[in-house]
Enzyme design. Structure first.
Site, PDB file in Angstrom:
ATOM      1  N   TYR A   2     -24.956 122.673  51.046  1.00 53.97           N
ATOM      2  CA  TYR A   2     -26.078 121.727  51.088  1.00 53.97           C
ATOM      3  C   TYR A   2     -25.715 120.303  50.686  1.00 53.97           C
ATOM      4  O   TYR A   2     -26.566 119.415  50.753  1.00 53.97           O
ATOM      5  CB  TYR A   2     -27.219 122.248  50.202  1.00 53.97           C
ATOM      6  CG  TYR A   2     -27.766 123.573  50.679  1.00 53.97           C
ATOM      7  CD1 TYR A   2     -28.376 123.674  51.927  1.00 53.97           C
ATOM      8  CD2 TYR A   2     -27.639 124.731  49.915  1.00 53.97           C
ATOM      9  CE1 TYR A   2     -28.870 124.885  52.387  1.00 53.97           C
ATOM     10  CE2 TYR A   2     -28.127 125.947  50.364  1.00 53.97           C
ATOM     11  CZ  TYR A   2     -28.740 126.019  51.602  1.00 53.97           C
ATOM     12  OH  TYR A   2     -29.217 127.211  52.061  1.00 53.97           O
TER      13      TYR A   2
ATOM     14  N   HIS B 240     -37.665 131.985  57.489  1.00 58.63           N
ATOM     15  CA  HIS B 240     -37.179 133.224  58.098  1.00 58.63           C
ATOM     16  C   HIS B 240     -38.103 134.414  57.865  1.00 58.63           C
ATOM     17  O   HIS B 240     -37.905 135.466  58.462  1.00 58.63           O
ATOM     18  CB  HIS B 240     -35.782 133.538  57.544  1.00 58.63           C
ATOM     19  CG  HIS B 240     -34.869 132.351  57.507  1.00 58.63           C
ATOM     20  ND1 HIS B 240     -34.496 131.676  58.656  1.00 58.63           N
ATOM     21  CD2 HIS B 240     -34.285 131.683  56.480  1.00 58.63           C
ATOM     22  CE1 HIS B 240     -33.707 130.654  58.317  1.00 58.63           C
ATOM     23  NE2 HIS B 240     -33.574 130.636  57.011  1.00 58.63           N
TER      24      HIS B 240
ATOM     25  N   HIS C 110     -33.603 121.569  58.902  1.00 56.97           N
ATOM     26  CA  HIS C 110     -32.745 122.213  57.902  1.00 56.97           C
ATOM     27  C   HIS C 110     -31.540 121.330  57.648  1.00 56.97           C
ATOM     28  O   HIS C 110     -31.030 120.681  58.573  1.00 56.97           O
ATOM     29  CB  HIS C 110     -32.281 123.587  58.391  1.00 56.97           C
ATOM     30  CG  HIS C 110     -33.414 124.491  58.718  1.00 56.97           C
ATOM     31  ND1 HIS C 110     -34.116 125.185  57.758  1.00 56.97           N
ATOM     32  CD2 HIS C 110     -34.018 124.770  59.899  1.00 56.97           C
ATOM     33  CE1 HIS C 110     -35.097 125.863  58.338  1.00 56.97           C
ATOM     34  NE2 HIS C 110     -35.059 125.629  59.646  1.00 56.97           N
TER      35      HIS C 110
HETATM   36  C1  DQA Z   1     -32.350 125.647  54.585  1.00 58.49           C
HETATM   37  C2  DQA Z   1     -31.731 126.865  55.293  1.00 58.49           C
HETATM   38  C3  DQA Z   1     -32.411 128.144  54.851  1.00 58.49           C
HETATM   39  O1  DQA Z   1     -31.821 129.256  55.508  1.00 58.49           O
HETATM   40  C4  DQA Z   1     -32.259 128.335  53.354  1.00 58.49           C
HETATM   41  O2  DQA Z   1     -32.967 129.477  52.930  1.00 58.49           O
HETATM   42  C5  DQA Z   1     -32.632 127.139  52.568  1.00 58.49           C
HETATM   43  C6  DQA Z   1     -32.327 125.802  53.078  1.00 58.49           C
HETATM   44  C7  DQA Z   1     -31.590 124.338  54.922  1.00 58.49           C
HETATM   45  O3  DQA Z   1     -32.176 123.280  54.718  1.00 58.49           O
HETATM   46  O4  DQA Z   1     -30.434 124.387  55.352  1.00 58.49           O
HETATM   47  O5  DQA Z   1     -33.103 127.251  51.439  1.00 58.49           O
HETATM   48  O6  DQA Z   1     -33.683 125.500  55.033  1.00 58.49           O
END
Ligand code: DQA
Length: 145
Positions: free
Chosen positions: A22, A79, A99
């Site tokens: 992230y 999800h 995302h």
């Molecule tokens: C997310 C991707 C999701 O799969 C994950 O559960 C997150 C962050 C992203 O911003 O990449 O918490 O939404």
């Protein structure tokens, strides 16, 4: 034009949470960059983050009549949450799903989104830039309408 940005569970941990996936920016830094881009685009931007599914559903319900469009990073609830999907169907506010990571390059459980088919479009995999790209795309679409 009023744009709401809704963020789901664990996004308050950005900066320290799995930085290899992230990145190192905090959610506050991403919010500030998004606000700045909103100002440049001449739109209002209201920011929300919650770790709770019901609160995210409440936030979606509040969009009706209060926001012209939304950016939604529902995080893990993307999800799993039929409740989130139902709320979006109820309010019919145009939104972009976004995302930080590319959900399609990750575990199979993240490949499915409960809300993607309701969205104008998806932005996934550009880190904090996903917010800025999604904002630009949403505002462009709303202005063209
Ligand atoms: C997310 C991707 C999701 O799969 C994950 O559960 C997150 C962050 C992203 O911003 O990449 O918490 O939404």
């Amino acid at each position: 034009m009023r744009i709401a940005v809704l963020n789901g569970p664990n996004l308050n941990m950005l900066g320290t949470r799995e930085p290899e996936i992230y990145g190192s920016h905090t959610l506050a830094e991403i919010a500030a960059a998004t606000q700045e881009r909103a100002r440049d685009l001449g739109v209002e931007c209201a920011w929300t983050q919650t770790n709770h599914e019901g609160e995210l559903v409440d936030a979606v319900q509040r969009l009706k009549g209060r926001a012209d469009g939304a950016l939604i990073n529902a995080a893990s609830l993307t999800h799993t949450s039929l409740g989130l999907r139902d709320a979006l169907l109820a309010v019919q506010v145009p939104f972009v799903e976004l995302h930080l990571s590319n959900i399609f390059a990750r575990e199979p459980a993240r490949h499915h989104s409960m809300i993607a088919d309701l969205a104008i479009g998806l932005v996934t995999g550009f880190g904090p830039q996903s917010y800025l790209l999604a904002l630009q795309a949403l505002v462009g679409r709303l202005r063209a309408a």
